[in-house]
Design an enzyme around this catalytic site. Structure first.
Site, PDB file in Angstrom:
ATOM      1  N   SER A 251      -4.967   2.510   4.024  1.00 14.58           N
ATOM      2  CA  SER A 251      -5.096   1.883   2.712  1.00 14.58           C
ATOM      3  C   SER A 251      -5.124   0.352   2.848  1.00 14.58           C
ATOM      4  O   SER A 251      -5.918  -0.340   2.193  1.00 14.58           O
ATOM      5  CB  SER A 251      -3.919   2.331   1.836  1.00 14.58           C
ATOM      6  OG  SER A 251      -4.005   1.783   0.561  1.00 14.58           O
TER       7      SER A 251
ATOM      8  N   HIS B   6       7.122  -7.300  -2.265  1.00 15.46           N
ATOM      9  CA  HIS B   6       7.011  -6.629  -0.964  1.00 15.46           C
ATOM     10  C   HIS B   6       8.017  -7.246   0.015  1.00 15.46           C
ATOM     11  O   HIS B   6       7.851  -7.118   1.226  1.00 15.46           O
ATOM     12  CB  HIS B   6       5.620  -6.859  -0.364  1.00 15.46           C
ATOM     13  CG  HIS B   6       4.492  -6.188  -1.087  1.00 15.46           C
ATOM     14  ND1 HIS B   6       4.557  -4.910  -1.554  1.00 15.46           N
ATOM     15  CD2 HIS B   6       3.229  -6.624  -1.362  1.00 15.46           C
ATOM     16  CE1 HIS B   6       3.388  -4.584  -2.108  1.00 15.46           C
ATOM     17  NE2 HIS B   6       2.585  -5.607  -2.018  1.00 15.46           N
TER      18      HIS B   6
ATOM     19  N   LYS C 274       0.790  -1.230   0.000  1.00 13.67           N
ATOM     20  CA  LYS C 274       0.000   0.000   0.000  1.00 13.67           C
ATOM     21  C   LYS C 274       0.824   1.283   0.000  1.00 13.67           C
ATOM     22  O   LYS C 274       0.365   2.343   0.420  1.00 13.67           O
ATOM     23  CB  LYS C 274      -0.995   0.026   1.191  1.00 13.67           C
ATOM     24  CG  LYS C 274      -1.786  -1.231   1.417  1.00 13.67           C
ATOM     25  CD  LYS C 274      -2.262  -1.908   0.177  1.00 13.67           C
ATOM     26  CE  LYS C 274      -3.293  -1.139  -0.590  1.00 13.67           C
ATOM     27  NZ  LYS C 274      -3.557  -1.809  -1.902  1.00 13.67           N
TER      28      LYS C 274
END
Ligand code: A3P
Length: 293
Positions: A129, A99, A44
């Site tokens: 988010s 990530h 995010k």
């Protein structure tokens, strides 16, 4: 619905695309090419935005690739089962997304000339988010409440691990010539200038018209219109579009609409503790969060 997360090296990952094998392979066996470009983020933080920017830079500002090929094929998630196969078959120079925290990142990268862009974001906006994302993405546990999700985020008990550890781990490499740090806030504040700096880092100088094309095609509105990146092509079993929108608001400071005063004070306290000793300043520290050095 209860979700059984994958556990790898003390961090939980969403099931489906990830497996212990794919994560272990990414860390230990993934073959890095010297002209690879990695797009690394904590969830995010602007991952999909950066994929669009990097794809357009590699295309010299021509939007055809971005508008005709899915983002997951242009910049595969190489630590997932499907993404690994796509990455293997990608011609060079490859764009690769993940990530991963630094301790699980491909070991081969550290002896290569490959480049890496790390995008960070105000953790308060990240948690907001992330909260909405977990509601619509079916490989994540539905959060009971924002308060509960915030608590899990601050203790690092969320998929992909602690935001603090992720940022601190990667920041240790600051100063290396093949790593470029940028923030979501910088992209928002000056996209044209940020694209110029990214081009320079990648050794791909574009003229003004090409840079303008990158900027225009990576605006929130342009991306919302582009099916190749707005997530509407994802299967319903993965993303429930009725429960939210992936490209949700795209602003800085939305946390102010969600945090209570008590949550904000608690966040600041945890931030101060966890960020103690971290060098450098971040854009979001000008708007509230202060670290004790
Ligand atoms: P919000 O939920 O705050 O709107 P990621 O790609 O890492 O999952 O990050 C998603 C976040 O980046 C979402 O934030 C999304 O709206 C935002 N984002 C994506 N593209 C953007 C753009 N072109 N401009 C601004 N924000 C963008």
């Amino acid at each position: 619905m209860s979700v059984q997360y994958i556990q790898y090296k003390g961090i939980k990952f969403p099931p489906g695309y990830n497996s212990v094998h794919s994560l272990c392979f990414a860390e230990n066996k993934f073959e890095v090419r010297d002209d690879d470009i990695f797009n690394v983020t904590y969830p995010k933080s602007g991952t999909v935005w950066m994929t669009e920017i990097l794809s357009l830079i590699l295309s010299g500002g021509d939007p055809t690739w971005n508008q005709s090929v899915l983002n997951s094929l242009r910049s595969p998630w190489f630590s997932t089962r499907l993404g690994l196969e796509t990455a293997h078959n990608c011609p060079s120079p490859r764009l690769l997304t993940c990530h991963l925290p630094i301790q699980i990142f491909p070991k081969a990268f550290f002896n290569s000339k490959a480049k890496l862009v790390y995008t960070s974001r105000d953790p308060r906006d990240v948690v907001v988010s992330y909260y909405y994302f977990t509601k619509m993405c079916r490989t994540y546990e539905d959060p009971r409440s924002f308060d509960q999700f915030l608590e899990s985020f601050l203790s690092g008990d969320v998929p992909h691990g602690s935001w603090f550890d992720h940022l601190k781990g990667w920041m240790e490499l600051e100063g290396r010539s093949n790593i470029f740090f940028i923030s979501y806030e910088e992209l928002k504040q000056n996209l044209q200038g940020s694209v110029g700096r990214l081009c320079h880092f990648l050794g791909k100088e574009l003229d003004d018209a090409a840079i303008t094309s990158v900027v225009e095609n990576t605006s929130l509105e342009a991306m919302q219109r582009n099916k190749m990146c707005n997530s509407t092509m994802l299967p319903k079993e993965l993303m429930d579009q009725e429960k939210g929108t992936f490209l949700r608001k795209g602003v800085c400071g939305d946390w102010k609409n969600h945090f209570t005063v008590a949550q904000s004070e608690y966040f600041d306290k945890v931030y101060q503790e966890k960020m103690q000793g971290v060098k450098g300043t971040f854009p979001w520290e000008q708007t509230g969060l202060v670290k004790r050095v």
